[in-house]
Design a protein around this motif. Sequence first.
Motif, mmCIF file in Angstrom:
data_model
loop_
_atom_site.group_PDB
_atom_site.id
_atom_site.type_symbol
_atom_site.label_atom_id
_atom_site.label_comp_id
_atom_site.label_asym_id
_atom_site.label_seq_id
_atom_site.Cartn_x
_atom_site.Cartn_y
_atom_site.Cartn_z
ATOM 1 N N THR A 143 17.467 41.359 57.431
ATOM 2 C CA THR A 143 16.243 40.660 57.845
ATOM 3 C C THR A 143 15.266 40.558 56.681
ATOM 4 O OG1 THR A 143 16.390 41.250 60.185
ATOM 5 C CG2 THR A 143 14.191 40.825 59.318
ATOM 6 N N LEU A 144 15.051 41.666 55.993
ATOM 7 C CA LEU A 144 14.141 41.647 54.846
ATOM 8 C C LEU A 144 14.664 40.744 53.734
ATOM 9 C CD1 LEU A 144 13.154 45.433 54.637
ATOM 10 C CD2 LEU A 144 11.768 43.545 55.534
ATOM 11 N N ALA A 145 15.987 40.742 53.526
ATOM 12 C CA ALA A 145 16.571 39.906 52.471
ATOM 13 C C ALA A 145 16.458 38.420 52.808
ATOM 14 C CB ALA A 145 18.035 40.295 52.258
ATOM 15 N N VAL A 146 16.661 38.068 54.079
ATOM 16 C CA VAL A 146 16.524 36.667 54.510
ATOM 17 C C VAL A 146 15.071 36.218 54.334
ATOM 18 C CG1 VAL A 146 16.617 35.107 56.494
ATOM 19 C CG2 VAL A 146 18.494 36.704 56.082
ATOM 20 N N LEU A 147 14.127 37.070 54.719
ATOM 21 C CA LEU A 147 12.713 36.744 54.525
ATOM 22 C C LEU A 147 12.375 36.618 53.044
ATOM 23 C CD1 LEU A 147 11.177 39.111 57.227
ATOM 24 C CD2 LEU A 147 11.187 36.613 57.303
ATOM 25 N N ASP A 148 12.950 37.487 52.224
ATOM 26 C CA ASP A 148 12.728 37.441 50.778
ATOM 27 C C ASP A 148 13.246 36.130 50.187
ATOM 28 O OD1 ASP A 148 11.897 38.578 48.276
ATOM 29 O OD2 ASP A 148 14.001 39.028 47.834
ATOM 30 N N ALA A 149 14.311 35.590 50.794
ATOM 31 C CA ALA A 149 14.881 34.323 50.329
ATOM 32 C C ALA A 149 14.064 33.121 50.799
ATOM 33 C CB ALA A 149 16.326 34.187 50.822
ATOM 34 N N GLY A 150 13.075 33.353 51.671
ATOM 35 C CA GLY A 150 12.240 32.265 52.160
ATOM 36 C C GLY A 150 12.922 31.394 53.193
ATOM 37 N N ILE A 151 13.936 31.929 53.854
ATOM 38 C CA ILE A 151 14.663 31.165 54.876
ATOM 39 C C ILE A 151 13.921 31.305 56.204
ATOM 40 C CG2 ILE A 151 16.836 30.993 56.153
ATOM 41 C CD1 ILE A 151 18.236 32.083 53.622
ATOM 42 N N PRO A 152 13.564 30.184 56.841
ATOM 43 C CA PRO A 152 12.788 30.268 58.090
ATOM 44 C C PRO A 152 13.576 30.935 59.215
ATOM 45 C CG PRO A 152 12.727 28.036 57.171
ATOM 46 C CD PRO A 152 13.787 28.785 56.428
ATOM 47 N N MET A 153 12.886 31.822 59.953
ATOM 48 C CA MET A 153 13.480 32.509 61.092
ATOM 49 C C MET A 153 12.584 32.331 62.316
ATOM 50 S SD MET A 153 14.598 36.083 59.222
ATOM 51 C CE MET A 153 15.552 36.714 60.597
ATOM 52 N N ARG A 154 13.194 32.425 63.500
ATOM 53 C CA ARG A 154 12.407 32.386 64.732
ATOM 54 C C ARG A 154 11.456 33.574 64.807
ATOM 55 N NH1 ARG A 154 17.375 30.455 66.024
ATOM 56 N NH2 ARG A 154 17.393 28.455 67.123
ATOM 57 N N ASP A 155 11.916 34.683 64.273
ATOM 58 C CA ASP A 155 11.171 35.934 64.357
ATOM 59 C C ASP A 155 11.905 36.932 63.471
ATOM 60 O OD1 ASP A 155 9.528 38.010 65.168
ATOM 61 O OD2 ASP A 155 10.289 38.122 67.215
ATOM 62 N N PHE A 156 11.294 38.051 63.191
ATOM 63 C CA PHE A 156 12.035 39.191 62.652
ATOM 64 C C PHE A 156 13.185 39.476 63.627
ATOM 65 C CE2 PHE A 156 8.204 39.751 60.362
ATOM 66 C CZ PHE A 156 8.371 40.704 59.367
ATOM 67 N N VAL A 157 14.297 39.972 63.112
ATOM 68 C CA VAL A 157 15.299 40.547 64.005
ATOM 69 C C VAL A 157 15.424 42.012 63.598
ATOM 70 C CG1 VAL A 157 17.208 39.655 62.590
ATOM 71 C CG2 VAL A 157 17.668 40.436 64.903
ATOM 72 N N CYS A 158 15.107 42.892 64.544
ATOM 73 C CA CYS A 158 15.047 44.328 64.264
ATOM 74 C C CYS A 158 16.038 45.053 65.162
ATOM 75 C CB CYS A 158 13.645 44.855 64.520
ATOM 76 S SG CYS A 158 12.378 43.982 63.565
#
Length: 245
Positions: A143-158
């Motif tokens: 999740t942190l890596a996808v956010l770091d890549a700037g890829i849009p997500m519906r929400d965090f996935v935890c």
Amino acid sequence: MAGLELLSDQGYRVDGRRAGELRKIQARMGVFAQADGSAYIEQGNTKALAVVYGPHEIRGSRARALPDRALVNCQYSSATFSTGERKRRPHGDRKSCEMGLQLRQTFEAAILTQLHPRSQIDIYVQVLQADGGTYAACVNAATLAVLDAGIPMRDFVCACSAGFVDGTALADLSHVEEAAGGPQLALALLPAAGQIALLEMDARLHEDHLERVLEAAAQAARDVHTLLDRVVRQHVREASILLGD
């Protein structure tokens, strides 16, 4: 594990935590400059590294391209030294393939893949040390890596695990608690909407207890979200300082 008391009369676990208490979590983003996104996480003594590439053109056969969304490719591996076993696992063994499939299902539910049709997003996760909650650590690192890549997500996935011992629901199981057997589940949650991205259970549990164990995992996942959100905000602040904003 015979004779080991997983939960004391005072309500403390083997490692001194309360039933719903998380292990200590530490995380960093942007640990690999060569990748589009990367992150490292420690949940207790479980340590995982995730790197993300993409979105980019489909590699290999173009027939794999999806006309309406991005293809999510997830690969999982564990370091030879990650567990007490010194058994060398071949790349692509059954456990790794199953974990890769679970991660793909999880992130297909979270990434806004429709924004990048006919492209591919690669997520690679490696466990450096396994001490319980491996799937959860992989999801949280990714999740942190996808956010770091700037890829849009519906929400965090935890994600977090939970189990049931002596009539009590336990959150964030350690290796000792997992090895003792008993009902265990793994939950990946999109916390803002309360949507479940993935739920897996590996032993029978009476339905009277299921809701308690599920809520323990969900609350733990929400607690993880609070911690990951803090990591993301700190990373953004540090990046802004470096850019001179």
